[in-house]
Design an enzyme around this catalytic site. Structure first.
Site, PDB file in Angstrom:
ATOM      1  N   LYS A  34       0.837  -1.204   0.000  1.00  0.00           N
ATOM      2  CA  LYS A  34       0.000   0.000   0.000  1.00  0.00           C
ATOM      3  C   LYS A  34       0.875   1.258   0.000  1.00  0.00           C
ATOM      4  CE  LYS A  34      -1.377   1.629   4.042  1.00  0.00           C
ATOM      5  NZ  LYS A  34      -1.341   2.973   4.626  1.00  0.00           N
ATOM      6  N   ASN A  35       1.862   1.279   0.919  1.00  0.00           N
ATOM      7  CA  ASN A  35       2.627   2.513   1.095  1.00  0.00           C
ATOM      8  C   ASN A  35       3.586   2.796  -0.051  1.00  0.00           C
ATOM      9  OD1 ASN A  35       1.225   3.110   3.346  1.00  0.00           O
ATOM     10  ND2 ASN A  35       2.808   2.483   4.817  1.00  0.00           N
ATOM     11  N   ARG A 108      -3.854  10.973   4.663  1.00  0.00           N
ATOM     12  CA  ARG A 108      -2.803  11.976   4.731  1.00  0.00           C
ATOM     13  C   ARG A 108      -1.866  11.961   3.524  1.00  0.00           C
ATOM     14  NH1 ARG A 108      -2.254  14.247   9.258  1.00  0.00           N
ATOM     15  NH2 ARG A 108      -0.150  14.867   8.741  1.00  0.00           N
ATOM     16  N   CYS A 132      -4.676  13.387  13.176  1.00  0.00           N
ATOM     17  CA  CYS A 132      -4.485  11.960  12.913  1.00  0.00           C
ATOM     18  C   CYS A 132      -4.476  11.210  14.233  1.00  0.00           C
ATOM     19  CB  CYS A 132      -3.153  11.773  12.200  1.00  0.00           C
ATOM     20  SG  CYS A 132      -2.724  10.064  11.933  1.00  0.00           S
ATOM     21  N   ARG A 137       1.560  14.615  13.380  1.00  0.00           N
ATOM     22  CA  ARG A 137       1.971  14.417  11.988  1.00  0.00           C
ATOM     23  C   ARG A 137       1.919  15.697  11.134  1.00  0.00           C
ATOM     24  NH1 ARG A 137      -0.519   8.941   9.684  1.00  0.00           N
ATOM     25  NH2 ARG A 137       1.354   9.007   8.388  1.00  0.00           N
ATOM     26  N   PRO A 138       2.766  16.667  11.467  1.00  0.00           N
ATOM     27  CA  PRO A 138       2.807  17.885  10.649  1.00  0.00           C
ATOM     28  C   PRO A 138       3.427  17.601   9.273  1.00  0.00           C
ATOM     29  CG  PRO A 138       4.557  17.916  12.287  1.00  0.00           C
ATOM     30  CD  PRO A 138       3.745  16.681  12.561  1.00  0.00           C
ATOM     31  N   VAL A 139       3.286  18.563   8.350  1.00  0.00           N
ATOM     32  CA  VAL A 139       3.915  18.405   7.022  1.00  0.00           C
ATOM     33  C   VAL A 139       4.915  19.533   6.769  1.00  0.00           C
ATOM     34  CG1 VAL A 139       2.094  17.038   5.927  1.00  0.00           C
ATOM     35  CG2 VAL A 139       1.912  19.531   5.902  1.00  0.00           C
ATOM     36  N   ASP A 140       5.453  20.081   7.874  1.00  0.00           N
ATOM     37  CA  ASP A 140       6.375  21.217   7.753  1.00  0.00           C
ATOM     38  C   ASP A 140       7.610  20.889   6.906  1.00  0.00           C
ATOM     39  OD1 ASP A 140       6.841  19.461   9.977  1.00  0.00           O
ATOM     40  OD2 ASP A 140       8.353  20.839  10.733  1.00  0.00           O
ATOM     41  N   LEU A 141       8.114  19.663   7.029  1.00  0.00           N
ATOM     42  CA  LEU A 141       9.327  19.318   6.278  1.00  0.00           C
ATOM     43  C   LEU A 141       9.052  19.275   4.774  1.00  0.00           C
ATOM     44  CD1 LEU A 141      10.704  16.442   8.560  1.00  0.00           C
ATOM     45  CD2 LEU A 141      11.338  18.853   8.567  1.00  0.00           C
ATOM     46  N   ASP A 325       5.110   0.523  11.974  1.00  0.00           N
ATOM     47  CA  ASP A 325       3.880  -0.099  11.464  1.00  0.00           C
ATOM     48  C   ASP A 325       3.728  -1.560  11.906  1.00  0.00           C
ATOM     49  OD1 ASP A 325       3.261   2.267  10.280  1.00  0.00           O
ATOM     50  OD2 ASP A 325       3.818   1.666   8.249  1.00  0.00           O
ATOM     51  N   ILE A 347       8.668   6.859  16.846  1.00  0.00           N
ATOM     52  CA  ILE A 347       8.294   7.593  15.617  1.00  0.00           C
ATOM     53  C   ILE A 347       7.050   8.462  15.831  1.00  0.00           C
ATOM     54  CG2 ILE A 347       7.773   7.396  13.133  1.00  0.00           C
ATOM     55  CD1 ILE A 347      10.499   6.207  13.758  1.00  0.00           C
ATOM     56  N   ARG A 417      -8.450  -0.059   5.065  1.00  0.00           N
ATOM     57  CA  ARG A 417      -7.586   0.903   4.379  1.00  0.00           C
ATOM     58  C   ARG A 417      -6.306   0.222   3.910  1.00  0.00           C
ATOM     59  NH1 ARG A 417      -6.640   6.312   7.655  1.00  0.00           N
ATOM     60  NH2 ARG A 417      -5.362   6.517   5.822  1.00  0.00           N
TER      61      ARG A 417
HETATM   62  C1  EPZ Z   1       4.701   6.836   6.416  1.00  0.00           C
HETATM   63  O1  EPZ Z   1       4.009   7.940   6.988  1.00  0.00           O
HETATM   64  C2  EPZ Z   1       3.700   5.707   6.339  1.00  0.00           C
HETATM   65  N1  EPZ Z   1       2.566   6.115   5.537  1.00  0.00           N
HETATM   66  C3  EPZ Z   1       3.240   5.312   7.732  1.00  0.00           C
HETATM   67  O2  EPZ Z   1       2.401   4.178   7.610  1.00  0.00           O
HETATM   68  C4  EPZ Z   1       4.461   4.945   8.573  1.00  0.00           C
HETATM   69  O3  EPZ Z   1       4.049   4.675   9.885  1.00  0.00           O
HETATM   70  C5  EPZ Z   1       5.473   6.096   8.571  1.00  0.00           C
HETATM   71  O4  EPZ Z   1       5.807   6.452   7.199  1.00  0.00           O
HETATM   72  C6  EPZ Z   1       6.757   5.762   9.294  1.00  0.00           C
HETATM   73  O5  EPZ Z   1       7.347   4.627   8.739  1.00  0.00           O
HETATM   74  C7  EPZ Z   1       2.627   6.038   4.215  1.00  0.00           C
HETATM   75  O6  EPZ Z   1       3.625   5.644   3.633  1.00  0.00           O
HETATM   76  C8  EPZ Z   1       1.402   6.415   3.468  1.00  0.00           C
HETATM   77  P1  EPZ Z   1       6.952  10.178   8.372  1.00  0.00           P
HETATM   78  P2  EPZ Z   1       4.643   9.394   6.929  1.00  0.00           P
HETATM   79  O7  EPZ Z   1       6.906  11.435   7.597  1.00  0.00           O
HETATM   80  O8  EPZ Z   1       5.407   9.532   5.681  1.00  0.00           O
HETATM   81  C9  EPZ Z   1       7.255  13.564  11.727  1.00  0.00           C
HETATM   82  C10 EPZ Z   1       0.482   2.879   8.001  1.00  0.00           C
HETATM   83  O9  EPZ Z   1      -0.023   2.347   9.019  1.00  0.00           O
HETATM   84  N2  EPZ Z   1       7.157  14.561  10.645  1.00  0.00           N
HETATM   85  O10 EPZ Z   1       8.128   9.283   8.178  1.00  0.00           O
HETATM   86  O11 EPZ Z   1       3.553  10.360   7.199  1.00  0.00           O
HETATM   87  C11 EPZ Z   1       5.968  12.770  11.926  1.00  0.00           C
HETATM   88  O12 EPZ Z   1       5.034  13.466  12.693  1.00  0.00           O
HETATM   89  C12 EPZ Z   1       1.026   4.277   8.037  1.00  0.00           C
HETATM   90  O13 EPZ Z   1       0.534   2.300   6.891  1.00  0.00           O
HETATM   91  C13 EPZ Z   1       7.314  15.882  10.925  1.00  0.00           C
HETATM   92  O14 EPZ Z   1       7.556  16.279  12.089  1.00  0.00           O
HETATM   93  O15 EPZ Z   1       5.614   9.349   8.175  1.00  0.00           O
HETATM   94  C14 EPZ Z   1       6.485  11.511  12.580  1.00  0.00           C
HETATM   95  O16 EPZ Z   1       6.648  11.720  13.946  1.00  0.00           O
HETATM   96  C15 EPZ Z   1       0.750   4.995   9.300  1.00  0.00           C
HETATM   97  N3  EPZ Z   1       7.203  16.810   9.914  1.00  0.00           N
HETATM   98  C16 EPZ Z   1       7.871  11.320  11.934  1.00  0.00           C
HETATM   99  O17 EPZ Z   1       8.227  12.589  11.379  1.00  0.00           O
HETATM  100  C17 EPZ Z   1       6.947  16.430   8.624  1.00  0.00           C
HETATM  101  O18 EPZ Z   1       6.861  17.300   7.753  1.00  0.00           O
HETATM  102  C18 EPZ Z   1       7.910  10.288  10.815  1.00  0.00           C
HETATM  103  O19 EPZ Z   1       6.838  10.539   9.911  1.00  0.00           O
HETATM  104  C19 EPZ Z   1       6.788  15.045   8.345  1.00  0.00           C
HETATM  105  C20 EPZ Z   1       6.909  14.138   9.371  1.00  0.00           C
END
Ligand code: EPZ
Length: 437
Positions: A34-35, A108, A132, A137-141, A325, A347, A417
């Protein structure tokens, strides 16, 4: 029955019912990841030519949500559920560059349409995803990286309005202060069409990122350093269509590995990528499972002389560490282990929503900060439980497979999902499980 039980029992939504105690035996075919599929679908927005994906988990709700979103944004999509293929053509209608809240809030990962649309059309308007269940889970990065590539980013009425400079986005040296799967993928896709060279350092290394980078290179991108923490992308003028097969889902694989070892059966998982789940394999072996790898098959069973698996400690980390996960599923495993185990989640800050539900089934778990101590009990008991997010839901399914009596899992839309036909796959290997409307 508590008040909550009554509410969920009467909500009219589909449920899963499991009568526990059957060991699982037989073969399960693993679906495409999926991911990975979600990102490959977003990448189709980078070209007007056809991108044909194979091994797509087409019946997942998240895939369907993204399909709807891209259709709204002008893509032509043909799905073949039997063949597991999806053909996508991002037609390039410059007037369809908006991703609305109604669809984005459901998933997301929809934010990842922002960069590709911006890179190709010069502007994009995408709703912010909102809250969420597993963390803020911000998207600032993501947004900061796009700004470094020259984009003007404004937030208005809950939407991100992004505009590229006159000559297009430009390459940039982007260092992530924190490892992020989504931000790495987002900026990787965007940089393929930027002018000049982009470097992404402290990038995430999840196998899904390698899958995306390989497909982009087959579309004509120039990405180097695949599988490492530093990706170097030389921008190109345009990308072409391609055919690509989605990698097998390592989280579905790991989930069924745990279910096999815990129920005391012997299951062979077909169509897997064993090298992508080394961290899970190592821990399962430590806990007393036998894991046999033969090409793309993985066979799992409990060691013959063991009554139950042993307690182990785990800590979630970015790949190649133990995946967040898989945290909920391993926690279910520990509830029935000999001894105790400690789980530390590094995480996401709120990924213990399965704990109260497991406790309702008789588990002994104490959460302190971002760690949980799980003391093994002799048995779990079936109960009405509620799914709260995708992986929490599947942890409850595994618990139900082992529990005495009947477990009813409510709110299974979370489960659907990310797990294709889970009731069908598990009942084919001997579980007493059914999906009820
Ligand atoms: C991906 O989410 C996966 N989703 C998640 O799977 C998975 O748990 C996660 O990666 C970690 O492996 C998809 O691929 C669709 P991150 P993602 O950005 O990309 C913080 C599932 O169950 N962060 O690596 O959203 C964030 O809050 C799902 O299938 C920021 O602070 O995860 C987290 O604490 C759930 N700012 C950490 O980084 C940002 O701009 C890692 O998040 C982005 C992230």
């Amino acid at each position: 029955m508590t008040e909550t039980d009554e509410n969920t029992a009467q909500d009219g939504l589909p449920k899963i019912k499991i009568r526990g105690g059957n060991p699982l035996n037989g073969d399960i075919r693993i679906s495409g990841a999926k991911n990975s599929a979600l990102k490959l679908i977003c990448a189709s927005l980078l070209t007007e030519q056809e991108v044909k994906l194979f091994n797509v988990p087409t019946r997942l709700r998240d895939i369907e949500t993204l399909e709807k979103l891209l259709t709204h944004m002008g893509s032509e999509i043909v799905v073949n559920h039997d063949a597991k293929t999806m053909s996508l053509k991002g037609l390039g209608d410059k007037s369809k560059t908006t991703a609305h809240y109604d669809l984005v809030r459901q998933m997301r990962a929809s934010i990842l349409v922002l960069g590709p649309t911006l890179a190709r059309h010069g502007h994009a308007k995408v709703s912010l995803p909102g809250g969420c269940a597993i963390g803020s889970r911000p998207v600032d990065l993501h947004l900061k990286g796009l700004e470094q590539m020259g984009a003007d980013i404004q937030i208005e009425d809950g939407y991100v309005l992004a505009t590229a400079p006159a000559g297009g986005l430009k390459g940039a040296d982007i260092h992530f202060p924190k490892v992020s799967v989504g931000a790495t993928e987002h900026l990787l896709m965007t940089a393929t069409l930027a002018n000049g060279i982009t470097t992404l350092s402290n990038a995430a290394m999840e196998p899904e990122i390698g899958d995306l980078a390989n497909m982009l290179n087959n579309m004509g991108a120039d990405i180097r350093g695949i599988g490492t923490q530093k990706l170097v992308i030389h921008g190109v003028d345009k990308l072409n269509g391609t055919d690509h097969s989605v990698i097998p889902d390592r989280i579905e694989t790991g989930t069924f590995m745990i279910a096999a070892a815990l129920t005391g059966g012997e299951v062979t998982l077909k169509n897997t990528r064993p090298d992508t789940i080394d961290a899970v394999t190592a821990l399962l072996k430590k806990a007393g499972a036998e894991v046999m790898i033969d090409g793309t098959d993985i066979t799992v069973k409990r060691k013959e002389n063991l009554q139950s698996l042993r307690g182990i400690d785990i800590m979630t980390e970015p790949y190649p560490g133990f995946p967040t996960d898989m945290q909920a599923q391993i926690m279910t495993m520990l509830t029935l282990c000999d001894g105790a185990g400690m789980v530390t989640e590094t995480i996401f800050e709120n990924r213990y929503m399965h704990v109260p539900e497991l406790v309702r089934m008789g588990a002994n778990i104490v959460v302190q900060g971002n760690s949980a101590i799980v003391r093994g009990v002799n048995k779990l008991k079936g109960a009405q439980v509620m799914a709260t997010d995708l992986r929490a839901s599947v942890a409850l399914v595994i618990a139900g497979l082992c529990a005495e009596g009947e477990t009813t899992i409510n709110r299974i839309y979370h489960l659907e999902r990310g797990y294709e036909d889970i009731a069908g796959k598990l009942s084919a290997v001997g579980a007493d499980i059914r999906r009820e409307k």
